[in-house]
Design a protein around this motif. Sequence first.
Motif, mmCIF file in Angstrom:
data_model
loop_
_atom_site.group_PDB
_atom_site.id
_atom_site.type_symbol
_atom_site.label_atom_id
_atom_site.label_comp_id
_atom_site.label_asym_id
_atom_site.label_seq_id
_atom_site.Cartn_x
_atom_site.Cartn_y
_atom_site.Cartn_z
ATOM 1 N N UNK A 245 44.613 52.381 34.715
ATOM 2 C CA UNK A 245 43.432 51.550 34.873
ATOM 3 C C UNK A 245 43.110 50.935 33.513
ATOM 4 N N UNK A 246 42.920 49.604 33.486
ATOM 5 C CA UNK A 246 42.694 48.884 32.241
ATOM 6 C C UNK A 246 41.408 48.068 32.302
ATOM 7 N N UNK A 247 40.799 47.889 31.130
ATOM 8 C CA UNK A 247 39.769 46.881 30.927
ATOM 9 C C UNK A 247 40.472 45.659 30.348
ATOM 10 N N UNK A 248 40.276 44.483 30.953
ATOM 11 C CA UNK A 248 41.032 43.308 30.525
ATOM 12 C C UNK A 248 40.217 42.027 30.682
ATOM 13 N N UNK A 249 40.620 41.008 29.924
ATOM 14 C CA UNK A 249 40.058 39.664 30.088
ATOM 15 C C UNK A 249 41.086 38.703 30.660
ATOM 16 N N UNK A 250 42.102 39.241 31.322
ATOM 17 C CA UNK A 250 43.118 38.428 31.977
ATOM 18 C C UNK A 250 42.484 37.623 33.111
ATOM 19 N N UNK A 251 42.471 36.300 32.980
ATOM 20 C CA UNK A 251 41.827 35.416 33.958
ATOM 21 C C UNK A 251 40.376 35.810 34.197
ATOM 22 N N UNK A 252 39.754 36.450 33.189
ATOM 23 C CA UNK A 252 38.371 36.903 33.324
ATOM 24 C C UNK A 252 37.731 36.943 31.936
ATOM 25 N N UNK A 253 37.218 35.821 31.434
ATOM 26 C CA UNK A 253 36.631 35.789 30.089
ATOM 27 C C UNK A 253 35.464 36.749 29.899
ATOM 28 N N UNK A 254 34.824 37.170 30.987
ATOM 29 C CA UNK A 254 33.738 38.142 30.886
ATOM 30 C C UNK A 254 34.226 39.567 31.192
ATOM 31 N N UNK A 255 35.514 39.729 31.284
ATOM 32 C CA UNK A 255 36.205 40.999 31.446
ATOM 33 C C UNK A 255 36.010 41.623 32.835
ATOM 34 N N UNK B 69 35.598 43.597 39.707
ATOM 35 C CA UNK B 69 35.832 42.170 39.443
ATOM 36 C C UNK B 69 34.939 41.649 38.318
ATOM 37 N N UNK B 70 35.322 40.507 37.785
ATOM 38 C CA UNK B 70 34.526 39.871 36.740
ATOM 39 C C UNK B 70 33.160 39.488 37.294
#
Length: 260
Positions: free
Chosen positions: A77-87, A105-106
């Motif tokens: 499980x990751x925290x990411x900003x991939x296609x999600x600028x607000x993470x 979801x973002x």
Amino acid sequence: MKFLEDDIILYVILQYLLLYISENCDPVNKVYYCDMSAFHDGLEGFKGGNALLPFIKLIDDFDAQYQEIANDDTVFTFLTNKDAPRYKVVRVDLKEPSSWIDVVPESEKDVLESAFAVNGDKMIVCYLSDVKYVIQIRDLKTGSLLHQLPTDIGSVTGISARRRDRTVFIGFTSFLTPGIIYQCNLDSEVPDMKIFREISVPGFNRSEFQVNQVAIFSVCLFLALNSVLISPLDQFKVFCRNSLFLFAGFPVGQRNNLNS
């Protein structure tokens, strides 16, 4: 366990060794992993030799940031900003590395600043919402909201949480306090928060003051629409009466996220 050298970070997570690679200060990194269960002697068997660890490339592009939250067998499980600028929070199975699932979801307007696994099957997440912080307890598997912790207007300076622990420590500061550490017990059905440590200022009693958040531009617009003439100085006096008001802004790295 974490090892850091230049732009390379190594995380040892049970049977896996995670390798994070960065190239500058941008919020992007690559992620490689090494399955140490295949080694009879673990990393000890590589001491004194020239053999390279057999890392496998999970993310091999500098197009987003990934921070590990939890690991269950081959599932990460990751925290990411991939296609999600607000993470957002995502999940991937190493057996199917091309299939990623959104767990949280973002948000449409809030920035997800951090997420930690805690108490086995839960995670504590921290959002920046309208220039104030919101802390939530969510289900680690489904991402569903379980509880929202009561927090005053201020800044969350840090969260100390481990998956095996039922207690979380939260650092907090505001216009009225230089620092408070809250202890949150997740044993009970409703999380119990209490002050663990507080920096006291001699001669100052913060209970005698209050901090309010007011959208001044909205009030000014209301007055204008109703043909009420009031000078900027009078506006300031109205909003500052009997309360403490200060202006706050966004961290530089998040301005674009909030405007997108």
